[in-house]
Motif scaffolding. Structure first.
Motif, PDB file in Angstrom:
ATOM      1  N   ILE A  67      41.693  26.838  34.927  1.00  0.00           N
ATOM      2  CA  ILE A  67      42.528  26.463  33.777  1.00  0.00           C
ATOM      3  C   ILE A  67      41.989  27.125  32.516  1.00  0.00           C
ATOM      4  CG2 ILE A  67      43.238  24.544  32.313  1.00  0.00           C
ATOM      5  CD1 ILE A  67      43.244  22.782  34.785  1.00  0.00           C
ATOM      6  N   ASP A  68      40.665  27.126  32.360  1.00  0.00           N
ATOM      7  CA  ASP A  68      40.040  27.724  31.190  1.00  0.00           C
ATOM      8  C   ASP A  68      40.303  29.220  31.140  1.00  0.00           C
ATOM      9  OD1 ASP A  68      38.524  27.345  28.838  1.00  0.00           O
ATOM     10  OD2 ASP A  68      36.764  28.207  29.819  1.00  0.00           O
ATOM     11  N   ALA A  69      40.227  29.889  32.297  1.00  0.00           N
ATOM     12  CA  ALA A  69      40.477  31.326  32.345  1.00  0.00           C
ATOM     13  C   ALA A  69      41.915  31.637  31.961  1.00  0.00           C
ATOM     14  CB  ALA A  69      40.169  31.865  33.740  1.00  0.00           C
ATOM     15  N   LEU A  70      42.859  30.845  32.465  1.00  0.00           N
ATOM     16  CA  LEU A  70      44.267  31.051  32.125  1.00  0.00           C
ATOM     17  C   LEU A  70      44.514  30.824  30.637  1.00  0.00           C
ATOM     18  CD1 LEU A  70      45.921  29.280  35.195  1.00  0.00           C
ATOM     19  CD2 LEU A  70      45.804  31.742  34.761  1.00  0.00           C
ATOM     20  N   ARG A  71      43.811  29.828  30.087  1.00  0.00           N
ATOM     21  CA  ARG A  71      43.939  29.580  28.645  1.00  0.00           C
ATOM     22  C   ARG A  71      43.419  30.769  27.847  1.00  0.00           C
ATOM     23  NH1 ARG A  71      40.372  28.351  25.088  1.00  0.00           N
ATOM     24  NH2 ARG A  71      38.795  27.830  26.659  1.00  0.00           N
ATOM     25  N   LEU A  72      42.272  31.326  28.257  1.00  0.00           N
ATOM     26  CA  LEU A  72      41.711  32.489  27.583  1.00  0.00           C
ATOM     27  C   LEU A  72      42.685  33.671  27.626  1.00  0.00           C
ATOM     28  CD1 LEU A  72      37.985  32.469  28.799  1.00  0.00           C
ATOM     29  CD2 LEU A  72      38.808  32.039  26.475  1.00  0.00           C
ATOM     30  N   GLU A  73      43.326  33.861  28.773  1.00  0.00           N
ATOM     31  CA  GLU A  73      44.263  34.968  28.917  1.00  0.00           C
ATOM     32  C   GLU A  73      45.464  34.797  27.995  1.00  0.00           C
ATOM     33  OE1 GLU A  73      45.207  35.200  33.050  1.00  0.00           O
ATOM     34  OE2 GLU A  73      43.112  35.492  33.647  1.00  0.00           O
TER      35      GLU A  73
ATOM     36  N   LEU B 202      30.736  33.499  36.939  1.00  0.00           N
ATOM     37  CA  LEU B 202      31.624  33.173  38.040  1.00  0.00           C
ATOM     38  C   LEU B 202      33.061  32.995  37.589  1.00  0.00           C
ATOM     39  CD1 LEU B 202      32.003  32.537  41.023  1.00  0.00           C
ATOM     40  CD2 LEU B 202      31.401  30.158  40.518  1.00  0.00           C
ATOM     41  N   GLN B 203      33.273  32.342  36.460  1.00  0.00           N
ATOM     42  CA  GLN B 203      34.625  32.082  35.972  1.00  0.00           C
ATOM     43  C   GLN B 203      35.405  33.389  35.825  1.00  0.00           C
ATOM     44  OE1 GLN B 203      34.704  30.219  32.139  1.00  0.00           O
ATOM     45  NE2 GLN B 203      36.891  30.578  31.832  1.00  0.00           N
ATOM     46  N   HIS B 204      34.756  34.405  35.271  1.00  0.00           N
ATOM     47  CA  HIS B 204      35.437  35.673  35.020  1.00  0.00           C
ATOM     48  C   HIS B 204      35.591  36.487  36.297  1.00  0.00           C
ATOM     49  CE1 HIS B 204      35.484  35.151  30.661  1.00  0.00           C
ATOM     50  NE2 HIS B 204      34.239  34.695  30.752  1.00  0.00           N
ATOM     51  N   ILE B 205      34.597  36.459  37.169  1.00  0.00           N
ATOM     52  CA  ILE B 205      34.714  37.159  38.449  1.00  0.00           C
ATOM     53  C   ILE B 205      35.844  36.551  39.272  1.00  0.00           C
ATOM     54  CG2 ILE B 205      33.569  37.648  40.638  1.00  0.00           C
ATOM     55  CD1 ILE B 205      32.540  39.360  38.390  1.00  0.00           C
ATOM     56  N   THR B 206      35.937  35.219  39.275  1.00  0.00           N
ATOM     57  CA  THR B 206      37.010  34.531  39.996  1.00  0.00           C
ATOM     58  C   THR B 206      38.372  34.931  39.439  1.00  0.00           C
ATOM     59  OG1 THR B 206      35.569  32.647  40.456  1.00  0.00           O
ATOM     60  CG2 THR B 206      37.941  32.274  40.629  1.00  0.00           C
ATOM     61  N   ALA B 207      38.468  35.066  38.135  1.00  0.00           N
ATOM     62  CA  ALA B 207      39.728  35.472  37.510  1.00  0.00           C
ATOM     63  C   ALA B 207      40.115  36.891  37.921  1.00  0.00           C
ATOM     64  CB  ALA B 207      39.615  35.373  35.993  1.00  0.00           C
ATOM     65  N   LEU B 208      39.124  37.769  38.087  1.00  0.00           N
ATOM     66  CA  LEU B 208      39.410  39.137  38.534  1.00  0.00           C
ATOM     67  C   LEU B 208      39.883  39.147  39.984  1.00  0.00           C
ATOM     68  CD1 LEU B 208      36.387  40.931  36.835  1.00  0.00           C
ATOM     69  CD2 LEU B 208      38.800  41.198  36.223  1.00  0.00           C
ATOM     70  N   HIS B 209      39.288  38.277  40.813  1.00  0.00           N
ATOM     71  CA  HIS B 209      39.782  38.117  42.178  1.00  0.00           C
ATOM     72  C   HIS B 209      41.250  37.697  42.150  1.00  0.00           C
ATOM     73  CE1 HIS B 209      36.516  38.633  45.091  1.00  0.00           C
ATOM     74  NE2 HIS B 209      35.687  38.176  44.176  1.00  0.00           N
ATOM     75  N   ARG B 210      41.583  36.818  41.215  1.00  0.00           N
ATOM     76  CA  ARG B 210      42.953  36.310  41.140  1.00  0.00           C
ATOM     77  C   ARG B 210      43.946  37.431  40.829  1.00  0.00           C
ATOM     78  NH1 ARG B 210      45.201  34.294  36.705  1.00  0.00           N
ATOM     79  NH2 ARG B 210      43.166  33.863  35.781  1.00  0.00           N
ATOM     80  N   LEU B 211      43.536  38.427  40.023  1.00  0.00           N
ATOM     81  CA  LEU B 211      44.429  39.538  39.727  1.00  0.00           C
ATOM     82  C   LEU B 211      44.761  40.320  41.000  1.00  0.00           C
ATOM     83  CD1 LEU B 211      42.950  40.928  36.375  1.00  0.00           C
ATOM     84  CD2 LEU B 211      44.964  39.471  36.689  1.00  0.00           C
ATOM     85  N   ALA B 212      43.756  40.514  41.858  1.00  0.00           N
ATOM     86  CA  ALA B 212      44.008  41.184  43.140  1.00  0.00           C
ATOM     87  C   ALA B 212      44.866  40.304  44.043  1.00  0.00           C
ATOM     88  CB  ALA B 212      42.690  41.535  43.825  1.00  0.00           C
ATOM     89  N   ASP B 213      44.603  38.999  44.025  1.00  0.00           N
ATOM     90  CA  ASP B 213      45.357  38.079  44.875  1.00  0.00           C
ATOM     91  C   ASP B 213      46.827  38.021  44.478  1.00  0.00           C
ATOM     92  OD1 ASP B 213      43.062  37.513  46.257  1.00  0.00           O
ATOM     93  OD2 ASP B 213      42.657  35.614  45.236  1.00  0.00           O
ATOM     94  N   GLN B 214      47.125  38.150  43.189  1.00  0.00           N
ATOM     95  CA  GLN B 214      48.516  38.137  42.738  1.00  0.00           C
ATOM     96  C   GLN B 214      49.301  39.273  43.378  1.00  0.00           C
ATOM     97  OE1 GLN B 214      48.108  38.284  38.484  1.00  0.00           O
ATOM     98  NE2 GLN B 214      48.322  36.070  38.255  1.00  0.00           N
ATOM     99  N   ALA B 215      48.697  40.458  43.436  1.00  0.00           N
ATOM    100  CA  ALA B 215      49.364  41.589  44.075  1.00  0.00           C
ATOM    101  C   ALA B 215      49.508  41.353  45.571  1.00  0.00           C
ATOM    102  CB  ALA B 215      48.586  42.882  43.808  1.00  0.00           C
ATOM    103  N   ALA B 216      48.487  40.752  46.181  1.00  0.00           N
ATOM    104  CA  ALA B 216      48.531  40.479  47.620  1.00  0.00           C
ATOM    105  C   ALA B 216      49.650  39.500  47.958  1.00  0.00           C
ATOM    106  CB  ALA B 216      47.189  39.922  48.096  1.00  0.00           C
ATOM    107  N   GLU B 217      49.879  38.516  47.110  1.00  0.00           N
ATOM    108  CA  GLU B 217      50.923  37.524  47.367  1.00  0.00           C
ATOM    109  C   GLU B 217      52.304  38.158  47.398  1.00  0.00           C
ATOM    110  OE1 GLU B 217      50.246  34.663  44.332  1.00  0.00           O
ATOM    111  OE2 GLU B 217      48.288  34.099  45.156  1.00  0.00           O
ATOM    112  N   ILE B 218      52.470  39.306  46.730  1.00  0.00           N
ATOM    113  CA  ILE B 218      53.737  40.028  46.757  1.00  0.00           C
ATOM    114  C   ILE B 218      53.824  40.917  47.996  1.00  0.00           C
ATOM    115  CG2 ILE B 218      55.103  41.806  45.602  1.00  0.00           C
ATOM    116  CD1 ILE B 218      54.091  40.680  42.948  1.00  0.00           C
ATOM    117  N   CYS B 219      52.726  41.609  48.283  1.00  0.00           N
ATOM    118  CA  CYS B 219      52.739  42.561  49.395  1.00  0.00           C
ATOM    119  C   CYS B 219      52.666  41.888  50.759  1.00  0.00           C
ATOM    120  CB  CYS B 219      51.571  43.541  49.249  1.00  0.00           C
ATOM    121  SG  CYS B 219      51.747  44.642  47.831  1.00  0.00           S
TER     122      CYS B 219
END
Length: 368
Positions: free
Chosen positions: A6-12, A313-330
């Motif tokens: 939630i904090d990472a999404l707020r930062l974004e 960890l918070q920021h590394i996890t957020a970077l994983h999420r960017l890759a996961d977003q593309a994976a959810e489409i493909c």
């Protein structure tokens, strides 16, 4: 959804709002000058501002990448803005040039198109450079940022040239991937490397972050290819683009089947019926499964690349999420992505959850 996410999404969201305010201010400064070139650049930025204000995940991802790269390195993201704003300026210029090449041609008498072409080049080759030179940072860091800007622009142009020169009948998986690494990977690599430089990283670390950015850009291009078919925009088919999905399908066919498929692809440029038939073949169960098996390692490689960054960890996890977003489409029906999608909206894996109407995805367009 845990607190750190939630904090990472707020930062974004806050970062995107800050960049919008910054670009709005720059537009005002450009408009206030007596330079015709500045006025034309202001129009380009001004046309983009409403898109930035819509909160599109594709745009937010462009801001989130440098935000979290920097955050993972130094524990906070206060210095991310130059990398994020340069990344968006790059796309503001590139999106018009990309749209122009998709149209195939334009009349030299088209004054508006010519003005936008000149403004696009000025935006990157002059304005973005001056924005970096005016930063209150060490000259060594400025030099690193300028090198990344030049590298990203040149590699991006290289990718576009490869795209323009591609012929479906002679395109290979290797040639398509080289195009993807340039036209979409290069600007993401630039943004990640700039953020690393702003965080005081050495050249080796900067190169590692650049490589991850390029990988992420390629993943988002793959997602964009997928969305073009799922939403039935069919821009790639109309323009005869040698996408990875099409080239992969061609290379698994026999000679007779290959000739028929290429004839259908050529017809798809002007025929809606041919586009529907070509899409049906691409969605064939075996064809689609083999394609997903082929691109799956690209996603795993990007995730593995993040393991070398022992950052926050918070920021590394957020970077994983960017890759996961593309994976959810493909990989829309993958069990792993079903689990991630459930977690994204707060449901445990296996619970009933609505994922939205067909065509509703986290990344509307990797380029626009």
């Amino acid at each position: 959804m845990n607190y750190s996410k939630i904090d990472a999404l707020r930062l974004e969201k806050e970062a995107e709002d800050d960049i919008r305010v910054h670009l709005t201010s720059l537009t005002g400064t450009l408009c206030a000058s007596d330079s015709v070139t500045n006025h034309e650049m202001a129009k380009l930025i001004g046309d983009f501002l409403p898109i930035l204000g819509e909160g599109r995940p594709s745009i937010r991802g462009m801001v989130a990448l440098p935000l979290h790269v920097l955050g993972s390195e130094i524990g906070h993201s206060d210095r991310y803005a130059p990398a994020a704003s340069t990344h968006l300026l790059w796309w503001i210029a590139a999106r018009f040039l990309d749209d122009l090449t998709d149209q195939g041609c334009f009349k030299i008498s088209d004054g508006d198109a010519l003005r936008r072409i000149f403004a696009s080049f000025s935006l990157i080759n002059h304005f973005a450079v001056e924005q970096i030179r005016q930063l209150s940072i060490h000259d060594t860091q400025k030099d690193l940022l300028l090198r990344e800007l030049a590298r990203g622009w040149n590699d991006g142009v290289e990718g576009q040239f490869r795209d323009l020169n591609a012929q479906l009948g002679s395109s290979t998986i290797e040639s398509v991937m080289a195009s993807y690494r340039g036209k979409t990977g290069a600007p993401y690599g630039m943004a990640a490397a700039m953020a690393a430089a702003l965080g005081g990283c050495d050249l080796v670390r900067i190169a590692e972050w650049r490589d991850f950015g390029i990988q992420l850009g390629v993943l988002r291009q793959l997602a964009n290819d997928q969305l073009d078919l799922e939403t039935e925009r069919f821009e790639d088919l109309k323009n005869g683009v040698s996408t990875l999905r099409i080239v992969h399908a061609v290379q698994r066919l026999s000679t007779r089947e290959r000739d028929e498929f290429l004839s259908l692809a050529n017809a798809a440029r002007g025929s809606g019926e041919a586009r529907i038939e070509l899409t049906r073949r691409l969605r064939d169960r075996n064809t689609a499964q083999e394609y997903e098996e082929f691109i799956s390692p690209f996603f795993e490689q990007a995730r593995q690349s993040l393991t070398k960054f022992q950052g926050k960890l918070q920021h590394i996890t957020a970077l994983h999420r960017l890759a996961d977003q593309a994976a959810e489409i493909c990989f829309p029906i993958s069990p792993d992505n079903k689990r991630r999608a459930d977690e994204e909206i707060g449901h445990p894996s296996g619970a009933s959850a609505s994922h939205g109407a067909p065509g509703q995805h986290p990344i509307p367009d990797a380029r626009n």
